[in-house]
Design a protein around this motif. Sequence first.
Motif, short mmCIF file in Angstrom:
data_model
loop_
_atom_site.label_atom_id
_atom_site.label_comp_id
_atom_site.label_asym_id
_atom_site.label_seq_id
_atom_site.Cartn_x
_atom_site.Cartn_y
_atom_site.Cartn_z
N MET A 40 -10.00 48.63 87.71
CA MET A 40 -10.82 47.79 88.56
C MET A 40 -10.84 48.33 89.99
O MET A 40 -11.90 48.42 90.63
CB MET A 40 -10.29 46.35 88.55
CG MET A 40 -10.53 45.59 87.26
SD MET A 40 -9.96 43.86 87.41
CE MET A 40 -10.50 43.18 85.84
N ALA A 41 -9.66 48.66 90.51
CA ALA A 41 -9.56 49.16 91.88
C ALA A 41 -10.32 50.48 92.04
O ALA A 41 -10.92 50.73 93.10
CB ALA A 41 -8.09 49.35 92.25
N GLY A 196 -10.66 38.97 96.88
CA GLY A 196 -11.95 39.07 97.53
C GLY A 196 -13.03 39.73 96.70
O GLY A 196 -14.09 40.10 97.22
N VAL A 197 -12.79 39.86 95.39
CA VAL A 197 -13.78 40.50 94.50
C VAL A 197 -13.97 39.62 93.26
O VAL A 197 -13.80 40.06 92.14
CB VAL A 197 -13.33 41.93 94.10
CG1 VAL A 197 -13.47 42.89 95.27
CG2 VAL A 197 -11.89 41.93 93.57
N TRP A 198 -14.38 38.36 93.47
CA TRP A 198 -14.51 37.41 92.38
C TRP A 198 -15.44 37.93 91.28
O TRP A 198 -15.25 37.64 90.10
CB TRP A 198 -15.04 36.08 92.90
CG TRP A 198 -16.39 36.19 93.54
CD1 TRP A 198 -16.65 36.41 94.85
CD2 TRP A 198 -17.65 36.14 92.87
NE1 TRP A 198 -18.01 36.49 95.08
CE2 TRP A 198 -18.65 36.33 93.87
CE3 TRP A 198 -18.06 35.95 91.55
CZ2 TRP A 198 -20.01 36.34 93.57
CZ3 TRP A 198 -19.40 35.96 91.25
CH2 TRP A 198 -20.37 36.14 92.26
N TRP A 199 -16.44 38.72 91.68
CA TRP A 199 -17.41 39.25 90.73
C TRP A 199 -16.78 40.21 89.72
O TRP A 199 -17.34 40.45 88.65
CB TRP A 199 -18.54 39.98 91.47
CG TRP A 199 -18.01 41.02 92.43
CD1 TRP A 199 -17.76 40.86 93.76
CD2 TRP A 199 -17.65 42.36 92.11
NE1 TRP A 199 -17.26 42.02 94.31
CE2 TRP A 199 -17.20 42.96 93.31
CE3 TRP A 199 -17.67 43.12 90.95
CZ2 TRP A 199 -16.75 44.28 93.37
CZ3 TRP A 199 -17.23 44.43 90.99
CH2 TRP A 199 -16.78 45.00 92.19
N ALA A 200 -15.61 40.77 90.07
CA ALA A 200 -14.96 41.73 89.18
C ALA A 200 -14.54 41.07 87.87
O ALA A 200 -14.46 41.74 86.83
CB ALA A 200 -13.75 42.36 89.87
N TYR A 201 -14.27 39.76 87.90
CA TYR A 201 -13.94 39.08 86.65
C TYR A 201 -15.07 39.21 85.64
O TYR A 201 -14.84 39.47 84.46
CB TYR A 201 -13.62 37.60 86.90
CG TYR A 201 -13.55 36.81 85.62
CD1 TYR A 201 -12.41 36.89 84.81
CD2 TYR A 201 -14.61 36.01 85.20
CE1 TYR A 201 -12.34 36.18 83.62
CE2 TYR A 201 -14.54 35.30 84.01
CZ TYR A 201 -13.41 35.39 83.22
OH TYR A 201 -13.34 34.71 82.04
N PHE A 202 -16.30 39.04 86.10
CA PHE A 202 -17.45 39.08 85.21
C PHE A 202 -17.85 40.52 84.85
O PHE A 202 -18.10 40.82 83.68
CB PHE A 202 -18.64 38.36 85.86
CG PHE A 202 -18.36 36.92 86.15
CD1 PHE A 202 -18.48 35.96 85.15
CD2 PHE A 202 -17.94 36.52 87.41
CE1 PHE A 202 -18.20 34.62 85.41
CE2 PHE A 202 -17.66 35.19 87.68
CZ PHE A 202 -17.79 34.23 86.68
N ALA A 203 -17.86 41.40 85.85
CA ALA A 203 -18.33 42.77 85.63
C ALA A 203 -17.26 43.68 85.04
O ALA A 203 -17.58 44.62 84.29
CB ALA A 203 -18.83 43.37 86.95
N LEU A 204 -15.98 43.39 85.36
CA LEU A 204 -14.91 44.31 84.97
C LEU A 204 -13.87 43.67 84.05
O LEU A 204 -12.85 44.30 83.76
CB LEU A 204 -14.23 44.88 86.22
CG LEU A 204 -15.13 45.69 87.14
CD1 LEU A 204 -14.38 46.08 88.40
CD2 LEU A 204 -15.67 46.94 86.43
N TRP A 205 -14.12 42.45 83.62
CA TRP A 205 -13.25 41.84 82.60
C TRP A 205 -14.06 41.33 81.42
O TRP A 205 -13.91 41.78 80.29
CB TRP A 205 -12.40 40.72 83.19
CG TRP A 205 -11.58 40.04 82.12
CD1 TRP A 205 -11.83 38.86 81.48
CD2 TRP A 205 -10.36 40.54 81.52
NE1 TRP A 205 -10.87 38.58 80.54
CE2 TRP A 205 -9.96 39.59 80.54
CE3 TRP A 205 -9.59 41.68 81.72
CZ2 TRP A 205 -8.82 39.77 79.77
CZ3 TRP A 205 -8.44 41.85 80.95
CH2 TRP A 205 -8.07 40.90 79.99
#
Length: 326
Positions: A40-41, A196-205
Amino acid sequence: MTPDTQPSLSPEQDAYLRERSDWMGAYLVLHAWGVIALAMAFFIAWPNPLSFIAAVVVIGGRQLGLAILMHDAAHRALFRNTRLNDTLGAFLCGWPVGASLSLYRPYHLSHHRHTQQAEDPDLILSAPFPITVQSFWRKMRRDILGITGYQRRLEIFRMEMGDSPSRWLRLKKLWAAEKYFLLTNLGVFAVTAAAGVWWAYFALWLLPLLTWYQVISRIRNIAEHAVVGDNNDRLRNTRTTLTNWGMRMVLAPYWVNYHLEHHLFVFTPCWKLPAAHRLLLAQGFKPRMELAQGYGQVLRKAVSKPNSGDSEHGTPKRQRQGAALI
């Protein structure tokens, strides 16, 4: 197999393969989540189409890795401590990817008792093979587009709700069955939001879980039991796929490719399966073992059926919660 042709273990070998480790179990769980966080990072630091694809592939591979570690917990081989094994195997490995350890354990142990026999609950996954190339690519397209993952979740929801005429009762059953999946995923979302990257849950999980995870789960299922040599021979009804480090990274994490060894020595933690493989070779069993040199070799056998206007069928309803995770 007759008794005199079965692999045998000395007391020392048996003790070694049975020995579990709380430290190794903890390391493997932390490793899976650590790789997910790093992937993710990586995309967040260098956002571009190639880094996104790489992140999805790596994360989907580790999501399968979490399911594999839950599978070890189902055999009580992930941790020596039973409470740690069942609690962490469920909440840090199974539930985040939508699999219930408590439901999976009896289902999977039945698969081991009846491997490739009529009573095997996983037989529906291997019996249709070989299939045509066209059928295979249709399945792959559905997997990578997220259609398979979406349809499987809907089917699981319908099963969990039952057919009660009361909407409230159906929703109550659904919550009881899915609450830990929702809570663990809320935890993943909370961590990404705090970073600070809430969108990562949807795009990267969620996206890897619905796409790449489905692709590699299908390929791994094919490799393990489809088009094997002899359904009645324990050395031939399960396959080990020998492959390189890169393929293990994205397709077969945590030694899942040593599936024949796992079926022969079900008590062995996943990190000791390469040692079990070497033991079998040392006893001269290699000519009798169902081995493949890479996943490409397996897929060529699995898609060798001539095209004859084959029709597409939906996922059988018996492919339920946790089916054929490993």
